[in-house]
Write an enzyme that holds these catalytic residues in place. Structure first.
Site, PDB file in Angstrom:
ATOM      1  N   SER A 641       0.847  -1.201   0.000  1.00 47.83           N
ATOM      2  CA  SER A 641       0.000   0.000   0.000  1.00 47.83           C
ATOM      3  C   SER A 641       0.876   1.242   0.000  1.00 47.83           C
ATOM      4  CB  SER A 641      -0.899   0.002   1.237  1.00 47.83           C
ATOM      5  OG  SER A 641      -1.459   1.280   1.450  1.00 47.83           O
ATOM      6  N   TYR A 654      -0.943  -0.818   9.848  1.00 50.25           N
ATOM      7  CA  TYR A 654      -1.188  -1.194   8.444  1.00 50.25           C
ATOM      8  C   TYR A 654       0.070  -0.931   7.608  1.00 50.25           C
ATOM      9  CZ  TYR A 654      -3.625  -1.132   3.906  1.00 50.25           C
ATOM     10  OH  TYR A 654      -4.013  -1.367   2.623  1.00 50.25           O
TER      11      TYR A 654
END
Length: 792
Positions: A641, A654
């Protein structure tokens, strides 16, 4: 019940951009810009009315028993032969029986509907049933003329009879008059056209309404009992006026197809009618009118049988299969509107022997070969001895039609030295499905499109024009099947088995479906949990995706295990082995979100995200990697990401997990290198439940997963040679991300370490990325580091 039992259509693949006519001839005839919209259909150099009629006839009789056809009527004002029955050539090419009646209809633009009306009345009288009506035209005009813009080339076909009627014939009405809007003398190449306003006001606007109103009065119907009205008219603006005269709404008037192909002469009312039938449903009521020295009007009602009609190319298929050309000089050459030097090779004798032509008519015009009754081997041409060396039977050949047998290219070449109107001359060997080979000319294709294995079909075309004896000879050529070139160039996953985690929705769902569409067998894994992974499990998301894949004939199996546990990872891979026997592709896509700033983040939120993203990829990849290594092939995708690559507020857990996956890839690529296992990473930017409240709504709507999936599928394919690379992907934009190492600087001495002040003084050199480069693994990095450090 008498009526239409089938329909077919043919529009040449080539389309001439009307704007190209204006761009080349606008200096001479600027007014033609007013009709320069869209494209007109254009015969290839080896096409004419007969070849187009054969193609439309083939399309029409798909799924029908052609042995039952009792008559063939051909309509055209551009028949290649004035005194040789053109319908007879079409009949022989279609391999219809010799005991049928054949006849030509010509000398008027309404000849197509006149042939249809004759067929309907003959069938109604009961003397003959199952009559094939074909209409085709290839009209010539002078260059830089309105009619060069308006006209198009094309053909249509209908069968008429009393069995399996798809459109019941309710009645007809004809008007015949010597209204001369145009004419062509017997010795002239081009039509002479009268003034357009007169044709419009005295012709179309009076004669068509007169015939249609006469039909409605005769049958006692009103315009409210009509759903569609089909009539040709080159003046598009006139449509509304004629509709008003008839009391019809705009929705009932069928488009004249000017923008997509132009008016195709005698074929046009039948072509427009076929276009309407393609979209009709049972109960629809249609008026068809054909204009030209009067008008023939018909009333049909569509029946339930239209649902049973076999699939065909039709008008829509012809319109899709096109090649638009801007080459106006090619058009002029193909229509023989300019003369070109063909060289002495074109002087080779080409006289046609009528006796040979007659004796071999089925072979030449019908492409009929033989099939051995003893061993079943097909061959072309038909001979007294079977070509199979293990058989060798004598006089064992039955007639065998090759014209509709699928074929593939075995060998091919493009010959620039051979005489050709459209060089290079393309030809080669085609292998027929089920047996039989044939050295064929190729048409409707470019040399660069041809490949061994390309699917081909046979088409009836002009071969040679014998100018000495004034005759055109025809034969069969091979052309790529529509869509076959794209199919051959398509990246396929046939025989591959893929695991996609988190495939119940969003990106994973699209990956799974696209892989299945391209032939992969897919394990659709999804726990069916909530977005934060804190609650719920459901089989529903994975099951729905599997159901969707199976609906289009794909193969897939659902799995509901949790990637966050080693047992879950093992079970996911076991599902693939049990169902499909191997694993070739793993896409680690499953993920959750628990966004909080670091100080608010509890260990449980940190660990849960790490477990699903980083541990999940490990849990699935490890058992799959073992299988891939044994089989010497594998493709693994990690999903990172931008939060991990670049950082994002409130996503430390994350981001850490996502950057951890990059480290995972970097080492796994090294371990998999000698086993042909490629490991790559994608940072997708797509609409999903994980991003729905992160992105602004207007941007979120534009981020469909379909704009990410192509690069992921490419990285999963055999064509992918890359490994250990990272790609950003979203909204159709793709770029590569890499970890770069700067050139740096050497400070201090072997026995005198650098000081803090030296670091400060040389910070710009240390921090500089000028000349930075990518290093593929640790060994390379350490070796370079030591080499530089030791050199001083």
């Amino acid at each position: 019940m008498i009526g239409i039992t089938s329909y077919g259509a043919y529009i040449p693949k080539l389309r001439l951009s009307r704007m190209s006519i204006f761009q080349n001839m606008g200096w001479f005839a600027p007014a033609i810009i007013t009709v320069a919209q869209g494209e007109r259909s254009m015969c290839n150099w080896d096409e004419d009315s007969i070849t187009m009629a054969v193609a439309a006839g083939q399309d029409c009789i798909i799924g029908q028993d052609k042995a039952k056809i009792e008559a063939l009527y051909m309509a055209s004002t551009t028949m290649p032969f004035a005194d040789r029955q053109n319908a007879g050539i079409v009949s022989t090419a279609l391999n219809l029986k010799e005991t049928i009646l054949t006849s030509d209809f010509t000398a008027s633009q309404k000849a197509g509907t006149t042939a249809l009306l004759t067929a309907l009345e003959v069938a109604k009288g009961g003397d003959r049933n199952n009559i094939l009506v074909v209409a085709a035209d290839k009209r010539e005009t002078k260059a830089a003329y309105f009619y060069e813009m308006w006209f198009g080339d094309g053909a249509a076909a209908l069968t008429v009879g009393s069995e399996d009627v798809i459109a019941e014939f309710k009645g007809s009405y004809s008007v015949s008059c010597d209204f001369v809007d145009h004419y062509r003398g017997s010795l002239n190449k081009f039509d002479y056209m009268w003034e357009e306003r007169w044709i419009r006001d005295e012709g179309y606007s009076k004669i068509i309404p007169k015939a249609v109103k006469g039909l409605m009065d005769k049958l006692g119907i009103t315009i409210e009992q009509v759903d569609k009205i089909v009539f040709p008219c080159i003046f598009k603006a006139e449509y509304g006026k004629i509709g008003k005269i008839l009391g019809a709404t705009k929705e009932k008037i069928v488009d004249n197809m000017h923008e997509v192909c132009g008016e195709t002469g005698t074929a046009h009312p039948l072509l427009m009618f076929a276009n309407v039938l393609e979209k009709s449903k049972p109960g629809d009521r249609i008026i068809l009118a054909g204009f030209g020295q009067g008008c023939n009007a018909f009333y049909f009602q569509v029946t339930e049988n239209i649902k049973k009609l076999a699939k065909r190319n039709g008008v829509s298929g012809s319109l899709r299969h096109k090649e638009i050309t801007e080459n106006y000089t090619k058009w002029l050459r193909f229509r023989e509107l300019i003369s070109t030097e063909m060289g002495i090779r074109a002087e080779v004798p080409s006289q046609v022997a009528m006796t040979v032509h007659w004796r071999n008519r089925n072979m030449i015009l019908g492409l009929v070969g033989g099939k051995c009754k003893v061993c079943g081997t097909p061959q072309f041409p038909k001979l007294d001895i079977c070509v199979n060396p293990k058989c060798g039977a004598h006089h064992s050949q039955d007639d065998y039609e090759f014209s509709n047998v699928p074929a593939k290219i075995k060998t091919f070449t493009g010959d620039m030295l051979a005489v050709s109107v459209d060089p290079p001359h393309k030809y080669g060997m085609v292998q027929f499905e089920g047996g039989g080979r044939f050295m064929a000319d190729f048409t409707d294709c470019k040399l660069e499109e041809l490949k061994v294995g390309l699917e081909m079909k046979m088409v009836f075309r002009r071969r040679v024009e014998d100018k000495v004896r004034g005759i055109i000879t025809y034969f069969w050529k091979a052309t790529p099947v529509p869509g076959a070139i794209e199919k051959l160039n398509q990246i396929s996953f046939d025989g591959r088995v893929a695991i996609v985690t988190g495939a119940g929705g969003g990106l994973g769902k699209v990956y799974a479906i696209e892989l299945a569409k391209r032939g992969a067998k897919v394990v659709v894994n999804d726990l069916g949990g909530s977005r934060d992974g804190a609650s719920g499990t459901s089989a529903s998301p994975a099951d729905k995706v599997v159901e969707e894949i199976k609906s289009f004939g794909g193969e897939a199996v659902a799995n509901y295990d949790n990637v966050a546990t080693p047992e879950g990872g093992e079970n996911i891979v076991k599902t693939a082995i049990d169902a499909f026997g191997k694993v070739d592709i793993v896409i680690n896509n499953a993920g959750i979100l628990r966004d909080k700033t670091l100080l608010k983040m509890e260990p449980e939120s940190w660990n849960s995200v790490i477990k699903v993203h980083l541990n999940g990829a490990y849990n699935v990849t490890k058992p799959a990697f073992k299988i891939m290594r044994e089989q010497g092939y594998g493709r693994i995708i990690m999903t990172t990401s931008a939060a991990g690559l670049y950082g994002n507020f409130g996503q430390t857990n994350y981001a850490a997990a996502k950057m951890g996956l990059v480290g995972f890839m970097n080492s796994l690529k090294v371990e998999g290198a000698k086993y042909n296992i490629k490991v790559n990473t994608v940072a997708p930017l797509a609409a999903s439940r994980l991003t729905e409240d992160i992105m602004p709504p207007e941007i979120f709507d534009k981020m469909k997963p379909e704009f990410v999936s192509p690069i992921v599928l490419y990285l999963c394919s055999e064509e992918c040679a890359e490994t250990g690379e990272i790609f950003n992907a979203g909204m159709g934009y793709f770029n590569r991300v890499a970890v770069l190492t700067g050139k740096g600087t050497m400070l201090g001495e072997p026995n005198n370490p650098p000081t803090l002040e030296m670091i400060h003084e040389n910070w710009d050199k240390i921090n500089s990325m000028d000349g930075a480069k990518e290093i593929m693994d640790l060994n390379t990095a350490v070796t370079e580091f030591i080499s530089i450090a030791s050199s001083k």
